[in-house]
Design a protein around this motif. Sequence first.
Motif, PDB file in Angstrom:
ATOM      1  N   ILE A 163      12.414  -6.615   7.068  1.00 54.84           N
ATOM      2  CA  ILE A 163      12.322  -5.163   6.998  1.00 54.84           C
ATOM      3  C   ILE A 163      12.019  -4.495   8.155  1.00 54.84           C
ATOM      4  CG2 ILE A 163      11.058  -3.620   5.813  1.00 54.84           C
ATOM      5  CD1 ILE A 163      10.497  -5.550   3.297  1.00 54.84           C
ATOM      6  N   ALA A 164      12.279  -3.500   8.451  1.00 56.06           N
ATOM      7  CA  ALA A 164      12.011  -2.726   9.906  1.00 56.06           C
ATOM      8  C   ALA A 164      11.054  -1.646   9.126  1.00 56.06           C
ATOM      9  CB  ALA A 164      13.019  -2.511  10.770  1.00 56.06           C
ATOM     10  N   ASP A 165       9.889  -1.033   9.705  1.00 55.74           N
ATOM     11  CA  ASP A 165       9.081  -0.190   9.410  1.00 55.74           C
ATOM     12  C   ASP A 165       9.050   0.445  10.934  1.00 55.74           C
ATOM     13  OD1 ASP A 165       7.424   1.354   7.518  1.00 55.74           O
ATOM     14  OD2 ASP A 165       6.144   0.787   8.975  1.00 55.74           O
ATOM     15  N   LEU A 166       9.371   1.984  10.732  1.00 54.56           N
ATOM     16  CA  LEU A 166       9.061   2.752  11.957  1.00 54.56           C
ATOM     17  C   LEU A 166       7.942   3.434  11.919  1.00 54.56           C
ATOM     18  CD1 LEU A 166      13.099   3.934  11.466  1.00 54.56           C
ATOM     19  CD2 LEU A 166      12.215   1.989  12.538  1.00 54.56           C
ATOM     20  N   GLY A 167       7.347   3.648  13.302  1.00 57.71           N
ATOM     21  CA  GLY A 167       6.119   4.216  13.420  1.00 57.71           C
ATOM     22  C   GLY A 167       5.040   3.676  12.544  1.00 57.71           C
ATOM     23  N   SER A 168       4.687   2.503  12.455  1.00 59.43           N
ATOM     24  CA  SER A 168       4.040   1.902  11.309  1.00 59.43           C
ATOM     25  C   SER A 168       2.581   2.397  11.460  1.00 59.43           C
ATOM     26  CB  SER A 168       3.716   0.250  11.814  1.00 59.43           C
ATOM     27  OG  SER A 168       5.281  -0.202  11.556  1.00 59.43           O
ATOM     28  N   GLY A 169       1.827   2.882  12.507  1.00 58.87           N
ATOM     29  CA  GLY A 169       0.516   3.432  12.388  1.00 58.87           C
ATOM     30  C   GLY A 169      -0.402   2.531  11.746  1.00 58.87           C
ATOM     31  N   GLY A 170      -1.114   3.203  10.649  1.00 62.99           N
ATOM     32  CA  GLY A 170      -2.091   2.295  10.069  1.00 62.99           C
ATOM     33  C   GLY A 170      -1.508   1.349   9.192  1.00 62.99           C
ATOM     34  N   GLY A 171      -0.261   1.180   9.030  1.00 60.11           N
ATOM     35  CA  GLY A 171       0.269  -0.029   8.362  1.00 60.11           C
ATOM     36  C   GLY A 171       0.935   0.273   6.900  1.00 60.11           C
ATOM     37  N   PHE A 172       1.075   1.603   6.628  1.00 62.33           N
ATOM     38  CA  PHE A 172       1.829   2.268   5.375  1.00 62.33           C
ATOM     39  C   PHE A 172       3.270   2.595   5.577  1.00 62.33           C
ATOM     40  CE2 PHE A 172      -2.905   2.506   4.843  1.00 62.33           C
ATOM     41  CZ  PHE A 172      -3.014   1.419   3.959  1.00 62.33           C
ATOM     42  N   PRO A 173       4.217   2.192   4.831  1.00 62.95           N
ATOM     43  CA  PRO A 173       3.959   0.908   3.699  1.00 62.95           C
ATOM     44  C   PRO A 173       4.043  -0.407   4.252  1.00 62.95           C
ATOM     45  CG  PRO A 173       6.284   1.940   3.875  1.00 62.95           C
ATOM     46  CD  PRO A 173       5.586   2.543   4.910  1.00 62.95           C
ATOM     47  N   SER A 174       4.396  -0.515   5.667  1.00 60.92           N
ATOM     48  CA  SER A 174       4.579  -1.998   6.242  1.00 60.92           C
ATOM     49  C   SER A 174       3.923  -3.178   5.666  1.00 60.92           C
ATOM     50  CB  SER A 174       4.497  -1.820   7.617  1.00 60.92           C
ATOM     51  OG  SER A 174       3.363  -1.098   8.165  1.00 60.92           O
ATOM     52  N   LEU A 175       2.425  -2.938   5.806  1.00 63.17           N
ATOM     53  CA  LEU A 175       1.433  -3.922   5.477  1.00 63.17           C
ATOM     54  C   LEU A 175       1.472  -4.054   4.009  1.00 63.17           C
ATOM     55  CD1 LEU A 175      -1.486  -3.239   7.799  1.00 63.17           C
ATOM     56  CD2 LEU A 175      -0.075  -5.208   7.860  1.00 63.17           C
ATOM     57  N   VAL A 176       1.564  -3.018   3.141  1.00 61.13           N
ATOM     58  CA  VAL A 176       1.859  -3.424   1.711  1.00 61.13           C
ATOM     59  C   VAL A 176       3.131  -4.210   1.478  1.00 61.13           C
ATOM     60  CG1 VAL A 176       2.120  -2.311  -0.348  1.00 61.13           C
ATOM     61  CG2 VAL A 176       0.626  -1.160   1.129  1.00 61.13           C
ATOM     62  N   LEU A 177       4.076  -3.825   2.089  1.00 60.19           N
ATOM     63  CA  LEU A 177       5.244  -4.755   1.843  1.00 60.19           C
ATOM     64  C   LEU A 177       5.151  -5.979   2.284  1.00 60.19           C
ATOM     65  CD1 LEU A 177       7.916  -2.068   3.132  1.00 60.19           C
ATOM     66  CD2 LEU A 177       7.493  -2.581   0.608  1.00 60.19           C
ATOM     67  N   ALA A 178       4.464  -6.305   3.369  1.00 59.95           N
ATOM     68  CA  ALA A 178       4.134  -7.567   3.957  1.00 59.95           C
ATOM     69  C   ALA A 178       3.526  -8.472   3.010  1.00 59.95           C
ATOM     70  CB  ALA A 178       3.462  -7.578   5.281  1.00 59.95           C
ATOM     71  N   ALA A 179       2.330  -7.693   2.313  1.00 51.39           N
ATOM     72  CA  ALA A 179       1.757  -8.375   1.352  1.00 51.39           C
ATOM     73  C   ALA A 179       2.308  -8.648   0.254  1.00 51.39           C
ATOM     74  CB  ALA A 179       0.270  -7.430   0.923  1.00 51.39           C
ATOM     75  N   THR A 180       3.441  -8.156  -0.490  1.00 53.23           N
ATOM     76  CA  THR A 180       3.945  -8.257  -1.426  1.00 53.23           C
ATOM     77  C   THR A 180       5.267  -8.932  -1.671  1.00 53.23           C
ATOM     78  OG1 THR A 180       4.670  -5.892  -1.475  1.00 53.23           O
ATOM     79  CG2 THR A 180       2.771  -6.370  -2.553  1.00 53.23           C
ATOM     80  N   GLN A 181       5.878  -9.006  -0.528  1.00 52.83           N
ATOM     81  CA  GLN A 181       7.576  -9.474  -0.296  1.00 52.83           C
ATOM     82  C   GLN A 181       7.425 -10.858   0.438  1.00 52.83           C
ATOM     83  OE1 GLN A 181      10.385  -7.489  -1.527  1.00 52.83           O
ATOM     84  NE2 GLN A 181       8.444  -7.144  -2.711  1.00 52.83           N
ATOM     85  N   ALA A 182       8.265 -11.500   0.056  1.00 51.77           N
ATOM     86  CA  ALA A 182       8.562 -12.735   1.139  1.00 51.77           C
ATOM     87  C   ALA A 182       9.246 -12.494   2.465  1.00 51.77           C
ATOM     88  CB  ALA A 182       9.305 -13.783   0.353  1.00 51.77           C
ATOM     89  N   ALA A 183       9.636 -11.377   2.436  1.00 55.86           N
ATOM     90  CA  ALA A 183      10.297 -10.846   3.605  1.00 55.86           C
ATOM     91  C   ALA A 183       9.387 -10.737   4.991  1.00 55.86           C
ATOM     92  CB  ALA A 183      10.982  -9.506   3.347  1.00 55.86           C
ATOM     93  N   HIS A 184      10.270 -10.882   6.216  1.00 59.31           N
ATOM     94  CA  HIS A 184       9.486 -10.909   7.339  1.00 59.31           C
ATOM     95  C   HIS A 184       9.535  -9.269   7.712  1.00 59.31           C
ATOM     96  CE1 HIS A 184       8.351 -12.412  11.396  1.00 59.31           C
ATOM     97  NE2 HIS A 184       8.485 -11.201  11.656  1.00 59.31           N
TER      98      HIS A 184
END
Length: 208
Positions: free
Chosen positions: A69-90
């Motif tokens: 998954i690519a997260d653009l402009g991750s900032g404070g980590g939303f939704p990216s950190l939530v996806l990292a916590a719940t998905q097996a994907a890198h």
Amino acid sequence: MNPIPQETWDRLNVSRESIARLEVLASLLGQWQKHINLIGPASLPDIWTRHIVDSAQLLPLVPGGMQAIADLGSGGGFPSLVLAATQAAHVHFYESNAKKVSFLQEALRQMGVKGSVHRERLELDAAPKSMPEVQLVTARAFAPLDNLLAYASPFMAKGAIALFHKGQDVDAELAQAAKSWKITAVKHSSITDADAVILEVKEAKHGK
């Protein structure tokens, strides 16, 4: 601690192990927010609904077999950190602010999840040839849709779809983007904000 009813997590298919990682995230964000502005200060008391569940609502829309998954402009980590916590994907995090990059790296470490944090300004640094192959592109409160499509297009050209958090101006953004892009998109109602949507972009090609 986590105030969200278990039935909400069940509906989003979030495991107890993932919830434990999200609790680490919420605690860490509260600590770092005292020193750097990761989220709107007024939203901190409602972090679980405004940020964590708001991010987790993407999960039913995430394609199966997700590897990256690519997260653009991750900032404070939303939704990216939530996806990292719940998905097996890198998860690949794209963020230009050095302090936020440090937070993202520390959050990944403490949550015990995998990801790569790229300190890049997408409009300047991320050449298409350097971009990893991903199946999903996300962004939340980052840029207008026409700009997002420009940043996401190198990923989407390789087959990725996009899930973008958008607010009440989504129709105006779609109309503006349609001047330069041929878009195939679906609007999904947000479960946390009656005026917001998750915009699923299945295809975007530059030019009319």
